[in-house]
Design a protein around this motif. Structure first.
Motif, PDB file in Angstrom:
ATOM      1  N   TYR A  43       0.840  -1.201   0.000  1.00  0.00           N
ATOM      2  CA  TYR A  43       0.000   0.000   0.000  1.00  0.00           C
ATOM      3  C   TYR A  43       0.881   1.259   0.000  1.00  0.00           C
ATOM      4  CZ  TYR A  43      -2.618   3.869   1.893  1.00  0.00           C
ATOM      5  OH  TYR A  43      -3.133   5.117   2.086  1.00  0.00           O
ATOM      6  N   ILE A  44       1.881   1.222   0.842  1.00  0.00           N
ATOM      7  CA  ILE A  44       2.790   2.377   0.933  1.00  0.00           C
ATOM      8  C   ILE A  44       3.529   2.566  -0.391  1.00  0.00           C
ATOM      9  CG2 ILE A  44       4.900   3.210   2.059  1.00  0.00           C
ATOM     10  CD1 ILE A  44       3.821   1.767   4.603  1.00  0.00           C
ATOM     11  N   ALA A  45       3.999   1.471  -0.944  1.00  0.00           N
ATOM     12  CA  ALA A  45       4.734   1.569  -2.213  1.00  0.00           C
ATOM     13  C   ALA A  45       3.854   2.167  -3.304  1.00  0.00           C
ATOM     14  CB  ALA A  45       5.228   0.186  -2.626  1.00  0.00           C
ATOM     15  N   LYS A  46       2.617   1.725  -3.354  1.00  0.00           N
ATOM     16  CA  LYS A  46       1.680   2.242  -4.360  1.00  0.00           C
ATOM     17  C   LYS A  46       1.459   3.731  -4.178  1.00  0.00           C
ATOM     18  CE  LYS A  46      -1.339  -1.126  -6.288  1.00  0.00           C
ATOM     19  NZ  LYS A  46      -2.696  -1.494  -6.586  1.00  0.00           N
ATOM     20  N   LYS A  47       1.256   4.068  -2.937  1.00  0.00           N
ATOM     21  CA  LYS A  47       0.979   5.462  -2.632  1.00  0.00           C
ATOM     22  C   LYS A  47       2.172   6.339  -3.023  1.00  0.00           C
ATOM     23  CE  LYS A  47      -1.376   8.198   0.670  1.00  0.00           C
ATOM     24  NZ  LYS A  47      -2.558   8.162   1.507  1.00  0.00           N
ATOM     25  N   LEU A  48       3.354   5.862  -2.686  1.00  0.00           N
ATOM     26  CA  LEU A  48       4.555   6.645  -3.008  1.00  0.00           C
ATOM     27  C   LEU A  48       4.731   6.746  -4.519  1.00  0.00           C
ATOM     28  CD1 LEU A  48       6.959   5.214  -0.301  1.00  0.00           C
ATOM     29  CD2 LEU A  48       6.196   7.585  -0.490  1.00  0.00           C
ATOM     30  N   LYS A  49       4.459   5.679  -5.187  1.00  0.00           N
ATOM     31  CA  LYS A  49       4.628   5.682  -6.639  1.00  0.00           C
ATOM     32  C   LYS A  49       3.669   6.690  -7.272  1.00  0.00           C
ATOM     33  CE  LYS A  49       4.494   2.640 -10.664  1.00  0.00           C
ATOM     34  NZ  LYS A  49       3.544   3.369 -11.504  1.00  0.00           N
ATOM     35  N   ALA A  50       2.421   6.650  -6.824  1.00  0.00           N
ATOM     36  CA  ALA A  50       1.424   7.545  -7.409  1.00  0.00           C
ATOM     37  C   ALA A  50       1.722   9.007  -7.059  1.00  0.00           C
ATOM     38  CB  ALA A  50       0.048   7.159  -6.881  1.00  0.00           C
ATOM     39  N   GLN A  51       2.257   9.159  -5.861  1.00  0.00           N
ATOM     40  CA  GLN A  51       2.458  10.513  -5.347  1.00  0.00           C
ATOM     41  C   GLN A  51       3.669  11.192  -5.969  1.00  0.00           C
ATOM     42  OE1 GLN A  51       2.508  10.240  -1.170  1.00  0.00           O
ATOM     43  NE2 GLN A  51       2.734  12.427  -0.823  1.00  0.00           N
ATOM     44  N   ARG A  52       4.647  10.431  -6.342  1.00  0.00           N
ATOM     45  CA  ARG A  52       5.913  11.009  -6.781  1.00  0.00           C
ATOM     46  C   ARG A  52       6.318  10.465  -8.135  1.00  0.00           C
ATOM     47  NH1 ARG A  52       7.865  13.006  -1.935  1.00  0.00           N
ATOM     48  NH2 ARG A  52       6.787  12.142  -0.154  1.00  0.00           N
TER      49      ARG A  52
END
Lengths: 393, 249
Positions: free
Chosen positions: B191-200
């Motif tokens: 979940y964190i990885a996805k969020k970071l990917k989408a965010q940055r």
């Protein structure tokens, strides 16, 4: 000896050579070891105990060799009477650090010999909590830190519960004192010696480490547990404890420098970025040539003494209790009173031939041994220098 | 080998070492995640489990900071998550751990559902993060660990959920020990990885370590105080379909 004082022979004694002990051939090693054992017993039996020689044997190849010797010699190195334990405090559960100690001791299963029965280990763990909190109760100014339990369990497994209380009580107000402030600021200051030592020896490696911004936290557990937390071999750990008990409180930092220098090639091939370098350095190889690194650490100490580094690197030597009280500890241990109990115990081991050493090892090691004795009193150093060769075995 | 003494194995499972990112340094992005929480809540076990290791049979106290990393693939992109597993004892956090807050990309707060004090201390950890001037868009998640121990549970789902909502964090209940309970450990990190990917999306390798801490302390404070208003800044919500085991974002 009371039950409480009984040390447990949980670990295989040194039937084989100590870790990193390179022998040319079996008989050479046995000869060396036998000669050293005799010499150590002689030092223990002299009246008063010959602490200067004990220091030297604790540092030199193989250290104090057996746990039986350690039980007698470690108290002498710290000038502690193991039979005079501090009083029991009934309220250990009320100590501010009690809960944290219990949490950490409960999670210290790895420090006990594999194969030990659960109920036996649990008894020792309960004792370990008691030992730690009793020392803390005795010294209200001391604060428990995670890793202190790694030091205490090492003593417990070698010298037994009550002697551990006495030894750790002394150690906590000397070598370990800076770690036991309410904050870890002075521990950080001790670690601040690490990079200047590396800089003196290998400036390019130092620059690489600086550029990577790795800091010194990778060596934190090494320093504050005397490597007890990071080495898997109990024999290696007690060998290092011999060394550190005979030396200056900063010696674990010099050993850290020796380890980093030894791994120079691996480090320089690593990506010059904090996570990568931290990751590499914090995973200490389990097959380090400890005896060589001990010599290296001693060499570094002789070449780049703390006071000199402190001046150059603006380090906080005088603010450290561990460092400033060391000299008095070292001096007091030199003038120990005859110990009738110890004499009675060691008399049983008499009958060996007199000590004999072989003057064939490198000068560097002798320099370290000499240093250990000369820290306190300058005049004594020369005497030892003349005799170092004949003692070295 | 288990525990903090040797965590190399966790990295090697994918046939890599921690320095192996040299294989395609220009392609793989690296995100730095710090794991915080009281002593003995299971930070080390969670990170070991995520990095592919078994639940440690003889877990030990963490001294200072331990490091583990793991490559994950998100929507076809390989991302490296660097996990900084911190010691829980306060003295370490005050003197030693500060260094590791720098340029952090995500924060995981962990508490132990069987120990009330570890839950009650969460505000201290959140404040600590705020003091380190973490940017407002650094994702934070709350993890309730040891949910497999039902008979000694003292912190209810509702309590954790409320705290998470108040602090605008997604909430996961899990167990590092048992994969039968709650959200799986790897889903939390994914979940964190996805969020970071989408965010940055435009973050480059390495640049991430120097260029993220844009927002200063003031803006972080403001946003924290108006936590309900912060939601608008979130680029994506926790996908509901991933929340079967107790995620309440």
């Amino acid at each position: 000896m009371s039950t409480n004082n009984k040390a447990h022979n949980f670990h295989e004694e040194d039937k084989d050579q100590p870790p990193g002990f390179h022998r040319n051939n079996a008989s050479g090693f046995e000869l060396h070891k036998r000669a050293k054992l005799v010499a150590i017993h002689k030092a223990l039996q002299s009246d008063p105990v010959d602490v200067a020689s004990l220091r030297k044997y604790a540092i030199s190849k193989g250290g104090l060799l057996t746990d039986e010797i350690r039980r007698k010699a470690w108290p002498k190195l710290l000038n502690v009477n193991p039979f005079e334990s501090i009083a029991k405090d009934a309220n250990i559960k009320e100590h501010r650090d009690y809960d944290q100690v219990v949490l950490d001791v409960n999670r210290s299963l790895k420090r006990f010999p594999p194969g030990m029965k659960d109920d036996e280990r649990e008894v020792l763990q309960d004792q370990l909590v008691e030992v730690i909190v009793r020392v803390l109760c005795e010294n209200n100014q001391l604060h428990y830190y995670q890793g202190y339990h790694d030091i205490c369990v090492t003593f417990q497994l070698v010298v037994g519960k009550e002697a551990t209380v006495s030894l750790v009580n002394k150690l906590s107000t000397h070598h370990l004192r800076d770690f036991m402030d309410s904050t870890m600021d002075r521990t950080k200051h001790m670690l601040n010696y690490l990079l200047p030592i590396i800089n003196k020896s290998k400036p390019a490696l130092h620059d690489f480490l600086q550029r990577s911004e790795v800091g010194t936290v990778f060596a934190l557990a090494w320093l504050i547990t005397w490597y007890g937390h990071v080495l898997n071999s109990f024999r290696s750990i007690v060998r290092l404890y011999d060394f550190f008990l005979a030396c200056h409180p900063l010696m674990p930092v010099y050993l850290a420098a020796a380890i980093v220098l030894y791994r120079e090639e691996d480090i320089m091939q690593c990506e010059c970025d904090m996570p990568f370098v931290h990751s590499l350095l914090s995973k200490i190889p389990q097959n380090l040539p400890l005896e060589k690194l001990i010599v290296d650490a001693g060499d570094l100490f002789v070449q780049y003494q703390p006071s000199q580094l402190a001046k150059e690197a603006r380090l906080y030597y005088k603010e450290s209790t561990s460092l400033t009280t060391y000299q008095s500890l070292e001096e007091s241990s030199r003038i120990q009173r005859p110990d009738s109990v110890l004499r009675r115990l060691t008399r049983r081991g008499q009958g060996h031939a007199s000590a004999a050493g072989r003057p064939q090892d490198s000068n560097r090691v002798i320099k370290v041994a000499v240093w250990a004795i000369s820290m306190g009193i300058g005049a004594a150093a020369l005497t030892v220098l003349n005799n170092a060769l004949e003692f070295w075995g | 080998m288990e525990g903090s003494k040797n965590t190399t194995g966790t990295i090697l499972e994918e046939g890599e070492s921690s320095t192996a990112s040299q294989e395609s340094p220009s392609q793989r992005r690296i995100f730095k995640v710090i794991v915080l929480g009281d002593s003995n809540v299971g930070k080390t076990c969670l990170t070991i489990r995520f990095c592919g290791g078994d639940f440690p049979q003889k877990p030990e106290a963490t001294i200072g900071v331990d490091f583990r990393d793991k490559d994950v693939t998100v929507d076809g992109e390989s991302i490296k998550l660097q996990l900084w597993d911190t010691a829980g004892q306060e003295r370490f956090r005050k003197s030693m751990v500060q260094h590791y807050y720098r340029n952090v990309h995500a924060v995981i707060f962990v508490y132990d559902v069987t120990k009330l004090s570890s839950f009650e201390n969460l505000p201290t950890w959140v404040d600590e993060c705020d003091r380190h001037s973490l940017s407002s868009n650094v994702p934070r998640v709350l993890v309730a660990n040891k949910c497999d121990i039902t008979d000694r549970r003292v912190v209810s789902t509702n309590m954790g959920q409320k705290f998470a909502e108040h602090n605008d964090m997604p909430f996961f209940e899990t167990s590092a020990k048992s994969s039968e309970v709650g959200e799986s450990v790897s889903n939390i990190f994914l979940y964190i990885a996805k969020k970071l990917k989408a965010q940055r999306p435009h973050l480059h390798l390495r640049a991430g370590f120097g260029g993220i801490s844009g927002s200063g302390r003031t803006s972080v404070r403001k946003l924290r105080l108006k936590s309900s208003g912060l939601r608008g800044f979130e680029p994506e919500k926790t996908p509901k379909s991933k929340c079967a085991g107790g995620c309440f974002s």
